[in-house]
Design a protein around this motif. Structure first.
Motif, short mmCIF file in Angstrom:
data_model
loop_
_atom_site.label_atom_id
_atom_site.label_comp_id
_atom_site.label_asym_id
_atom_site.label_seq_id
_atom_site.Cartn_x
_atom_site.Cartn_y
_atom_site.Cartn_z
N ALA A 121 0.83 -1.21 0.00
CA ALA A 121 0.00 0.00 0.00
C ALA A 121 0.86 1.25 0.00
O ALA A 121 0.55 2.24 -0.69
N ILE A 122 1.94 1.25 0.78
CA ILE A 122 2.84 2.41 0.82
C ILE A 122 3.45 2.66 -0.55
O ILE A 122 3.57 3.80 -1.01
N ALA A 123 3.85 1.58 -1.22
CA ALA A 123 4.50 1.69 -2.53
C ALA A 123 3.49 1.78 -3.68
O ALA A 123 3.89 1.92 -4.83
N HIS A 124 2.19 1.68 -3.36
CA HIS A 124 1.12 1.75 -4.37
C HIS A 124 1.32 0.70 -5.47
O HIS A 124 1.26 1.00 -6.67
N MET A 125 1.57 -0.53 -5.03
CA MET A 125 1.73 -1.62 -6.00
C MET A 125 0.37 -2.04 -6.56
O MET A 125 -0.68 -1.75 -5.98
N ALA A 126 0.39 -2.74 -7.68
CA ALA A 126 -0.84 -3.21 -8.31
C ALA A 126 -1.22 -4.56 -7.71
O ALA A 126 -0.49 -5.54 -7.92
N PRO A 127 -2.34 -4.65 -6.99
CA PRO A 127 -2.70 -5.91 -6.35
C PRO A 127 -3.39 -6.91 -7.26
O PRO A 127 -3.55 -8.07 -6.91
N VAL A 128 -3.82 -6.46 -8.45
CA VAL A 128 -4.55 -7.35 -9.35
C VAL A 128 -3.83 -7.44 -10.69
O VAL A 128 -3.14 -6.51 -11.12
N VAL A 129 -3.98 -8.59 -11.34
CA VAL A 129 -3.42 -8.79 -12.68
C VAL A 129 -4.40 -8.27 -13.72
O VAL A 129 -4.07 -7.50 -14.61
N THR A 130 -5.63 -8.71 -13.59
CA THR A 130 -6.75 -8.22 -14.39
C THR A 130 -7.91 -7.98 -13.43
O THR A 130 -7.91 -8.51 -12.31
N PRO A 131 -8.92 -7.19 -13.82
CA PRO A 131 -10.05 -6.95 -12.92
C PRO A 131 -10.67 -8.25 -12.40
O PRO A 131 -11.01 -9.14 -13.17
N ALA A 173 -9.09 -10.51 -10.71
CA ALA A 173 -8.08 -11.56 -10.59
C ALA A 173 -6.88 -11.02 -9.83
O ALA A 173 -5.98 -10.40 -10.43
N PRO A 174 -6.82 -11.23 -8.53
CA PRO A 174 -5.69 -10.73 -7.76
C PRO A 174 -4.40 -11.44 -8.12
O PRO A 174 -4.41 -12.61 -8.52
N HIS A 175 -3.29 -10.73 -7.99
CA HIS A 175 -1.99 -11.34 -8.20
C HIS A 175 -1.80 -12.45 -7.16
O HIS A 175 -2.22 -12.30 -6.01
N PRO A 176 -1.20 -13.59 -7.53
CA PRO A 176 -1.04 -14.69 -6.56
C PRO A 176 -0.35 -14.26 -5.28
O PRO A 176 -0.71 -14.71 -4.19
N ALA A 177 0.66 -13.39 -5.38
CA ALA A 177 1.35 -12.94 -4.17
C ALA A 177 0.43 -12.10 -3.30
O ALA A 177 0.43 -12.23 -2.07
N ALA A 178 -0.35 -11.23 -3.91
CA ALA A 178 -1.30 -10.41 -3.15
C ALA A 178 -2.36 -11.29 -2.50
O ALA A 178 -2.77 -11.05 -1.36
N HIS A 179 -2.80 -12.31 -3.23
CA HIS A 179 -3.81 -13.22 -2.69
C HIS A 179 -3.23 -14.01 -1.52
O HIS A 179 -3.92 -14.25 -0.51
N LEU A 180 -1.96 -14.40 -1.62
CA LEU A 180 -1.31 -15.12 -0.52
C LEU A 180 -1.24 -14.24 0.73
O LEU A 180 -1.50 -14.71 1.85
N LEU A 181 -0.92 -12.96 0.55
CA LEU A 181 -0.91 -12.04 1.69
C LEU A 181 -2.30 -11.92 2.31
O LEU A 181 -2.44 -11.85 3.53
N ASP A 182 -3.32 -11.92 1.48
CA ASP A 182 -4.69 -11.85 1.99
C ASP A 182 -5.02 -13.06 2.86
O ASP A 182 -5.72 -12.93 3.87
N LEU A 183 -4.50 -14.22 2.49
CA LEU A 183 -4.84 -15.46 3.20
C LEU A 183 -3.99 -15.68 4.44
O LEU A 183 -4.45 -16.33 5.39
N GLY A 187 2.68 0.76 -9.00
CA GLY A 187 1.93 0.28 -10.16
C GLY A 187 2.44 -1.01 -10.76
O GLY A 187 1.95 -1.44 -11.81
N SER A 188 3.40 -1.65 -10.11
CA SER A 188 4.03 -2.84 -10.68
C SER A 188 3.54 -4.11 -10.00
O SER A 188 2.82 -4.08 -9.01
N HIS A 189 3.98 -5.25 -10.57
CA HIS A 189 3.74 -6.56 -9.97
C HIS A 189 5.06 -7.16 -9.48
O HIS A 189 5.21 -8.39 -9.44
N ARG A 190 5.99 -6.35 -9.07
CA ARG A 190 7.32 -6.83 -8.66
C ARG A 190 7.27 -7.27 -7.19
O ARG A 190 7.88 -6.66 -6.31
N TRP A 191 6.54 -8.33 -6.97
CA TRP A 191 6.33 -8.78 -5.59
C TRP A 191 7.58 -9.41 -4.99
O TRP A 191 7.79 -9.35 -3.78
N GLY A 192 8.41 -10.01 -5.83
CA GLY A 192 9.67 -10.55 -5.32
C GLY A 192 10.54 -9.45 -4.75
O GLY A 192 11.13 -9.59 -3.67
#
Length: 342
Positions: A37-47, A49-59, A276-281
């Motif tokens: 949230a601080i870095a304003h990353m993109a949590p979804v790949v497509t509307p 469909a959350p990014h797997p890493a973001a979904h893992l954090l949710d769980l 705005g990226s998906h650079r979750w690593g």
């Protein structure tokens, strides 16, 4: 999250090092939640469909560590009141100044991290914790359970869980659980099991229905109870002592580390370009670097000073005087948890 135990018999002057270790553990999870949230990353790949890493954090992380942090704030509030009253200090006025100062810091922190927790904590502390401090523990427990249930049902958790968790932390501290963990080990073990089993079932439900906020909130509460009780059980073992040595200084400097993490992430993001990226690593790597830096810095600092920078400032405002901070030439060795008997 409150544990049913017998009457408390505590020493108000004693520092609860297991509590510091648990707070340090909570800080680790809070950073993992806040960093995207601080870095304003993109949590979804497509509307949708959350990014797997973001979904893992949710769980695994989101809604799991925020309740621990909120619960611990209520615990710390009770311990502060007990120590102040034991020393015949004007506790109510000190608490009011303490929470007002936290609100000012939280307002400033909001400019860097909108949605941060310090300002809501200060407001809830003034409106909920301070009046509740005059109530018996059983009334505080009942109100805490009702407020937590209302936060789940009405608002699907989030910041609306804060008042109830504050009250549960206050009530649990009044029962002396953290001052005598050994005698409450069985109750804490049952809490761990009772939180883990339904928590995992509800998390599986959340996995297939991520849009259901009520399920996510309830799963988070159960797993928060399991996480917290598991840490309390582990820090009293030889294996857990190694982790506690790192976590306890971080917990003692929780306020400083919470704000410092925001600053470090914002600075690092200028070079990593996470917005705005998906650079979750890269994000997870940054989180590890920040936590390692904070663990080392906290331990180094507390061998030289009694309080972290913001903790010292907060304490000075609380007591309306300059509080001595440097340790001088005699450095105290940090030893968070006494070794269990052989």
């Amino acid at each position: 999250m409150a544990v049913p135990v017998g009457p408390a018999a505590v020493s108000p002057a004693a520092r609860v090092t297991a509590l510091d270790a648990l707070r340090g553990f909570a800080l680790c999870g809070i950073l993992l939640v806040n960093l995207p949230a601080i870095a304003h990353m993109a949590p979804v790949v497509t509307p949708g469909a959350p990014h797997p890493a973001a979904h893992l954090l949710d769980l695994v992380v989101r809604e799991r560590f925020f309740p621990i942090f909120s619960f611990l704030f209520g615990v710390s509030f009770a311990l502060f009141l007990d120590r102040a009253r034991a020393r015949n200090r004007p506790a109510s006025a000190a608490v009011a100044r303490r929470l007002a100062a936290l609100a000012v810091l939280g307002f400033a922190h909001q400019l860097l991290q909108p949605g941060e927790a310090l300002l809501p904590y200060a407001v809830a502390g003034l409106l909920v914790l301070l009046p509740a401090s005059w109530l018996p523990w059983w009334a505080v427990t009942a109100l805490g359970l009702l407020a937590t249930l209302a936060g789940v049902v009405v608002a699907s958790g989030g910041v609306w869980l804060v008042p109830g968790l504050f009250l549960l932390g206050l009530a649990t501290a009044r029962r002396g659980v953290f001052h005598d963990l050994a005698s409450h080990r069985r109750s804490i073990t049952w809490l761990c099991v009772g939180g883990a089993v339904p928590g995992m079932v509800l998390t599986a439900w959340q996995h297939v229905a991520p849009e259901n906020g009520h399920v996510a909130s309830i799963a988070g509460l159960f797993l928060a109870a399991a996480y917290a009780s598991a840490v309390l059980l582990l820090v009293d073992t030889r294996v857990g002592r190694a982790a506690a040595v790192l976590l306890e200084p971080m917990g003692r400097m929780a306020l400083t580390n919470y704000v410092m993490a925001t600053v470090l992430v914002l600075l690092a993001n200028r070079f990593l370009g996470l917005t705005g990226s998906h650079r979750w690593g890269a994000a997870f790597g940054l989180a590890l670097v920040v936590l390692a830096l904070q663990a080392g810095l906290s331990r180094w600092w507390l061998t030289r000073f009694r309080y972290g920078p913001l903790e010292w400032w907060w304490r000075c405002v609380t007591w309306f005087r300059v509080v001595p901070n440097p340790r001088g030439t005699h450095r105290r060795r940090l030893s968070p948890v006494p070794a269990p008997p052989a």
